[in-house]
Enzyme design. Structure first.
Site, PDB file in Angstrom:
ATOM      1  N   GLU A 256       0.877  -1.179   0.000  1.00 52.71           N
ATOM      2  CA  GLU A 256       0.000   0.000   0.000  1.00 52.71           C
ATOM      3  C   GLU A 256       0.905   1.218   0.000  1.00 52.71           C
ATOM      4  OE1 GLU A 256      -3.280  -0.104   0.057  1.00 52.71           O
ATOM      5  OE2 GLU A 256      -3.603  -2.219   0.493  1.00 52.71           O
ATOM      6  N   CYS A 295      -2.808   8.847   3.366  1.00 55.94           N
ATOM      7  CA  CYS A 295      -2.604   8.286   2.027  1.00 55.94           C
ATOM      8  C   CYS A 295      -3.825   8.515   1.152  1.00 55.94           C
ATOM      9  CB  CYS A 295      -2.303   6.802   2.139  1.00 55.94           C
ATOM     10  SG  CYS A 295      -3.536   5.930   3.108  1.00 55.94           S
TER      11      CYS A 295
HETATM   12  P1  NAP Z   1       8.561   4.571   4.502  1.00 56.83           P
HETATM   13  O1  NAP Z   1       9.748   5.396   4.735  1.00 56.83           O
HETATM   14  O2  NAP Z   1       8.530   3.711   3.292  1.00 56.83           O
HETATM   15  O3  NAP Z   1       8.376   3.707   5.823  1.00 56.83           O
HETATM   16  C1  NAP Z   1       7.287   2.858   5.982  1.00 56.83           C
HETATM   17  C2  NAP Z   1       7.641   1.725   6.908  1.00 56.83           C
HETATM   18  O4  NAP Z   1       8.615   0.896   6.277  1.00 56.83           O
HETATM   19  C3  NAP Z   1       8.244   2.162   8.226  1.00 56.83           C
HETATM   20  O5  NAP Z   1       7.783   1.305   9.239  1.00 56.83           O
HETATM   21  C4  NAP Z   1       9.736   1.973   7.992  1.00 56.83           C
HETATM   22  O6  NAP Z   1      10.462   1.757   9.180  1.00 56.83           O
HETATM   23  C5  NAP Z   1       9.730   0.736   7.146  1.00 56.83           C
HETATM   24  N1  NAP Z   1      10.910   0.550   6.316  1.00 56.83           N
HETATM   25  C6  NAP Z   1      11.810   1.469   5.911  1.00 56.83           C
HETATM   26  N2  NAP Z   1      12.751   0.888   5.141  1.00 56.83           N
HETATM   27  C7  NAP Z   1      12.432  -0.431   5.075  1.00 56.83           C
HETATM   28  C8  NAP Z   1      13.023  -1.562   4.452  1.00 56.83           C
HETATM   29  N3  NAP Z   1      14.113  -1.446   3.698  1.00 56.83           N
HETATM   30  N4  NAP Z   1      12.431  -2.768   4.618  1.00 56.83           N
HETATM   31  C9  NAP Z   1      11.314  -2.882   5.349  1.00 56.83           C
HETATM   32  N5  NAP Z   1      10.713  -1.858   5.964  1.00 56.83           N
HETATM   33  C10 NAP Z   1      11.254  -0.633   5.811  1.00 56.83           C
HETATM   34  O7  NAP Z   1       7.223   5.444   4.424  1.00 56.83           O
HETATM   35  P2  NAP Z   1       6.712   6.555   5.445  1.00 56.83           P
HETATM   36  O8  NAP Z   1       7.493   7.787   5.181  1.00 56.83           O
HETATM   37  O9  NAP Z   1       6.627   6.026   6.826  1.00 56.83           O
HETATM   38  O10 NAP Z   1       5.208   6.746   4.962  1.00 56.83           O
HETATM   39  C11 NAP Z   1       4.792   7.714   4.032  1.00 56.83           C
HETATM   40  C12 NAP Z   1       4.282   7.050   2.790  1.00 56.83           C
HETATM   41  O11 NAP Z   1       3.349   6.029   3.124  1.00 56.83           O
HETATM   42  C13 NAP Z   1       3.512   7.999   1.896  1.00 56.83           C
HETATM   43  O12 NAP Z   1       3.999   7.865   0.606  1.00 56.83           O
HETATM   44  C14 NAP Z   1       2.073   7.514   1.970  1.00 56.83           C
HETATM   45  O13 NAP Z   1       1.318   7.712   0.809  1.00 56.83           O
HETATM   46  C15 NAP Z   1       2.227   6.080   2.248  1.00 56.83           C
HETATM   47  N6  NAP Z   1       1.044   5.558   2.921  1.00 56.83           N
HETATM   48  C16 NAP Z   1       0.229   4.725   2.235  1.00 56.83           C
HETATM   49  C17 NAP Z   1      -0.893   4.214   2.835  1.00 56.83           C
HETATM   50  C18 NAP Z   1      -1.803   3.271   2.107  1.00 56.83           C
HETATM   51  O14 NAP Z   1      -2.629   2.675   2.757  1.00 56.83           O
HETATM   52  N7  NAP Z   1      -1.666   3.134   0.812  1.00 56.83           N
HETATM   53  C19 NAP Z   1      -1.181   4.538   4.156  1.00 56.83           C
HETATM   54  C20 NAP Z   1      -0.329   5.392   4.836  1.00 56.83           C
HETATM   55  C21 NAP Z   1       0.798   5.904   4.203  1.00 56.83           C
HETATM   56  P3  NAP Z   1      11.231   2.959   9.920  1.00 56.83           P
HETATM   57  O15 NAP Z   1      10.206   3.949  10.325  1.00 56.83           O
HETATM   58  O16 NAP Z   1      11.862   2.279  11.093  1.00 56.83           O
HETATM   59  O17 NAP Z   1      12.202   3.505   8.937  1.00 56.83           O
END
Ligand code: NAP
Length: 520
Positions: A256, A295
Site C-alpha cells: 500500500e 494516504c
Molecule cells: P517509509 O519510509 O517507506 O516507511 C514505511 C515503513 O517501512 C516504516 O515502518 C519503515 O520503518 C519501514 N521501512 C523502511 N525501510 C524499510 C526496508 N528497507 N524494509 C522494510 N521496511 C522498511 O514510508 P513513510 O514515510 O513512513 O510513509 C509515508 C508514505 O506512506 C507515503 O507515501 C504515503 O502515501 C504512504 N502511505 C500509504 C498508505 C496506504 O494505505 N496506501 C497509508 C499510509 C501511508 P522505519 O520507520 O523504522 O524507517
C-alpha cells in the site's frame, strides 16, 4: 527518557546500539528512544510460527473474533491516554488522534463481528461445490485455510494505532500470527497499544509481536508460508518486492503506497449549492486533517474551468481559517508534519509543483506554529497550487506531496476529459466525484474505476459523511499502479491474503464430510 522495547517471543526485549530518538514534532522535545539492534528477529518469527499459529488455528472464527473484541475493549479503556500520546508524538490534533485511535477500535470491532458471523468454522468455504464429471460423485470444492507462517505487517508513520489494528484484525481472524512493525518516528502509540494488550493478556502466546526500531533484515527472513503486508513509500515497497527471498520463495506481499487521489466537481454542482458545499468541505477537511498526511487525502482538485476562480477563492477562504500550531493548544486546527525529513520532502514537493503552477494560498516558507516554542516544530501552512491548464501540470500527476498541499486543475466540464486527467495519476487509493448528473457520473465512473480501489460519490444528503479520506473496514482499501497494487480490508475479503485457497477434488460425500457441509 522512555526506552521503547520490542515485544518478541512473548517478552519485552531491548535493542543494543545507538537508539533513534522520537520527538514531539511541535516542540522537537525528545520523548523516547528505540533501537532494534541485536534483536533476534529470526527467533521471534520462529516462535510466532511455532506457538501463535497453532494456537490461533485451534480456534474457530467466532473465538478469534472474540479476541478482537477484547483487543478493542482494552484499547477503548485506555483511549484518553492513547490520544494524548498521539498528540505528543504524532503532532495530531485531538480530532486527528481520534481518527487514528477510534479507527483502530472500530476496525477491530467490525472484524470481531465478522468473526461472530462466521461461527464455529475454522476455515472458509469458497463458493458452491461443483459437479466435475458425469457422475455427481465427482465433486470439487474450494476452501480457504490459514497459512502456516507469520504475517509481518510494516506500517507507515501516519496511523500508528489504526495501521496496527486494521492489518492485525484481518490476519488474526484468518488464523495467522502477526509481527507488527510501526514506523519508528511515531511508534509510541503502537508501543502503548502493545503494552495494554500484553498487560491484559488478551491474545494467546505468539499471536502478536511488535518490533520497534528499524526493520533491519526482517523481510529477508520470510519464507513461503509467511506473508508481508507493507504500507509506506513506493520506494521502500519496491525494495522489499525485489528481495531475492521474496522472489525465490514466492512470499505473498501486499503493498500500500502513494496515491494522487482526485476530487472531481461535476458541471452541475453550481457554487453555493449543497453539492458544491459538500465538495468544499471534503477538500478542506482532506487538505488539513492530519496535516494532509493521509494516504487517502485529496491531492488533485478537478473543477470545471468556468468556475475554477470561484472554487479557488472559496478554498482559500476556508484555508485562511485554519490555525496551524502545537496541537496541545486549544485553538489549533492543524498540527505539524511528523518529522523534519517529512517537512523537507513536502517543501521539495511544493517547489516541484511551483515550477509548473503557482501557489494561490500558502507557501512552503518557514512558519511559526501557534503555541510552539520559537523556532521549533515542523510546521507548514496549507498550500493550494493553481494550474492554468492541466496539460501543463506534470508534477501534480507524478509527485505525491505528503502534506497539506493540493493542486487545483481546471477541466472542460466533460466527464471523459476529467477521467483522462484523473488517470494521469497512474492508479490511486480513492477518488471522489461530486455530481448528480447521471450521464456525467456514468462517463467518469467508467473512466476512472479501473484506476482505483475505491470511488467516493459525494452527496449532501449522506448524513455525517466521513468524506473520501476515511477508510472503512467494510470496503476494500488499496489501489493499482502507484498505490502499490494491493488490497486490504473489505470485510471478509481481507482474510483472503492470509489464507491459502485450495481446491478439494474427489468424492462428494467425502469432501462434504470433511468440510462439515450437510450432505444432499
Ligand atoms: P517509509 O519510509 O517507506 O516507511 C514505511 C515503513 O517501512 C516504516 O515502518 C519503515 O520503518 C519501514 N521501512 C523502511 N525501510 C524499510 C526496508 N528497507 N524494509 C522494510 N521496511 C522498511 O514510508 P513513510 O514515510 O513512513 O510513509 C509515508 C508514505 O506512506 C507515503 O507515501 C504515503 O502515501 C504512504 N502511505 C500509504 C498508505 C496506504 O494505505 N496506501 C497509508 C499510509 C501511508 P522505519 O520507520 O523504522 O524507517
Amino acid at each position: 527518557m522512555k526506552t521503547l522495547r520490542s515485544y518478541l517471543g512473548d517478552r519485552w526485549v531491548e535493542g543494543s546500539g545507538a537508539p533513534q530518538t522520537l520527538v514531539n514534532p511541535a516542540t522537537e522535545e525528545p520523548l523516547a528512544q528505540a533501537s532494534s539492534d541485536g534483536l533476534d528477529l529470526a527467533a521471534a518469527l520462529a516462535q510466532a510460527r511455532r506457538k501463535g499459529g497453532p494456537a490461533l488455528r485451534a480456534l474457530s472464527f467466532a473465538e478469534r473474533g472474540a479476541l478482537l473484541k477484547e483487543m478493542a475493549k482494552a484499547i477503548q479503556a485506555h483511549r484518553d491516554e492513547l490520544l494524548d500520546l498521539a498528540v505528543a508524538n504524532g503532532g495530531n490534533t485531538r480530532s486527528d488522534a481520534k481518527f487514528d485511535v477510534d479507527g483502530a477500535i472500530f476496525t477491530l470491532q467490525t472484524y470481531a463481528e465478522i468473526g461472530a458471523s462466521l461461527g464455529t468454522a475454522k476455515f472458509l468455504i469458497d463458493g458452491e461445490g461443483l459437479q466435475l464429471g458425469r457422475s455427481p460423485r465427482f465433486h470439487g470444492q474450494h476452501i480457504n485455510v490459514p497459512r502456516h507462517g507469520v504475517a509481518v505487517q510494516i506500517n507507515a508513520f501516519n496511523f500508528p494505532a489504526w495501521g496496527l489494528a486494521e492489518k492485525a484484525a484481518s490476519a488474526l481472524l484468518a488464523g495467522m500470527p502477526v509481527l507488527s512493525k510501526p514506523a519508528t518516528s511515531s511508534a509510541m502509540v503502537a508501543h502503548r497499544v502493545m503494552e495494554i494488550l500484553v498487560e491484559k493478556k488478551v491474545l494467546p502466546e505468539g499471536a502478536l509481536s511488535l518490533l520497534v526500531g528499524t526493520p533491519r533484515d526482517l523481510p529477508a527472513l520470510l519464507g513461503a508460508q509467511d506473508v508481508l503486508a507493507f504500507t509506506g513509500s513506493g520506494d521502500t515497497g519496491m525494495r522489499i518486492r525485489a528481495l531475492p527471498n521474496i522472489i525465490r520463495e514466492s512470499v505473498r506481499v501486499n503493498v500500500e503506497t502513494d496515491s494522487l487521489n482526485a476530487a472531481v466537481l461535476g458541471p452541475d454542482a453550481a457554487p453555493g449549492g449543497d453539492m458544491y458545499e459538500t465538495f468544499l468541505k471534503d477538500v478542506l477537511r482532506d487538505m488539513t486533517q492530519k496535516a494532509g498526511q493521509k494516504c487517502t487525502a485529496i491531492r488533485r482538485v478537478l473543477v470545471p474551468e468556468a468556475i475554477a476562480a470561484t472554487v479557488r477563492d472559496d478554498l482559500a477562504e476556508g484555508l485562511r481559517a485554519v490555525r496551524v500550531g502545537n496541537p496541545a493548544t486549544d485553538e489549533v486546527r492543524m498540527g505539524p508534519l511528523a518529522t523534519a525529513s517529512q517537512l523537507a520532502d513536502v517543501r521539495e514537493g511544493v517547489a516541484k509543483l511551483g515550477a509548473e503552477g503557482k501557489a494561490v494560498f500558502g507557501s512552503a516558507a518557514a512558519l511559526a506554529g501557534v503555541g510552539a516554542p520559537a523556532g521549533k516544530g515542523f510546521f507548514l501552512s496549507p498550500v493550494l497550487m493553481e494550474f492554468a491548464k492541466d496539460a501543463l501540470a506534470s508534477a501534480a500527476h507524478a509527485r505525491e506531496v505528503f502534506g497539506p498541499v493540493a493542486s487545483l486543475l481546471p477541466y472542460s466540464g466533460k466527464g471523459a476529459d476529467a477521467a483522462a486527467i484523473v488517470a494521469r495519476g497512474n492508479g490511486g487509493l480513492v477518488s471522489s466525484v461530486y455530481s448528480e448528473d447521471a450521464a456525467f457520473l456514468e462517463e467518469i465512473v467508467s473512466g476512472i474505476a479501473p484506476y482505483h480501489g475505491r470511488l467516493f460519490l459525494g452527496h449532501p444528503k449522506i448524513e455525517q459523511s466521513p468524506g473520501p479520506g476515511t477508510v472503512l473496514p467494510q470496503l476494500v482499501h488499496g489501489g493499482p499502479g502507484r498505490a502499490g497494487g494491493g488490497e486490504e480490508l473489505g470485510g471478509v475479503r481481507g482474510l483472503a491474503f492470509y489464507m491459502q485457497r485450495v481446491a478439494l477434488e474427489g468424492s462428494r460425500p467425502v469432501i462434504q464430510k470433511l468440510i462439515g457441509a450437510p450432505s444432499a
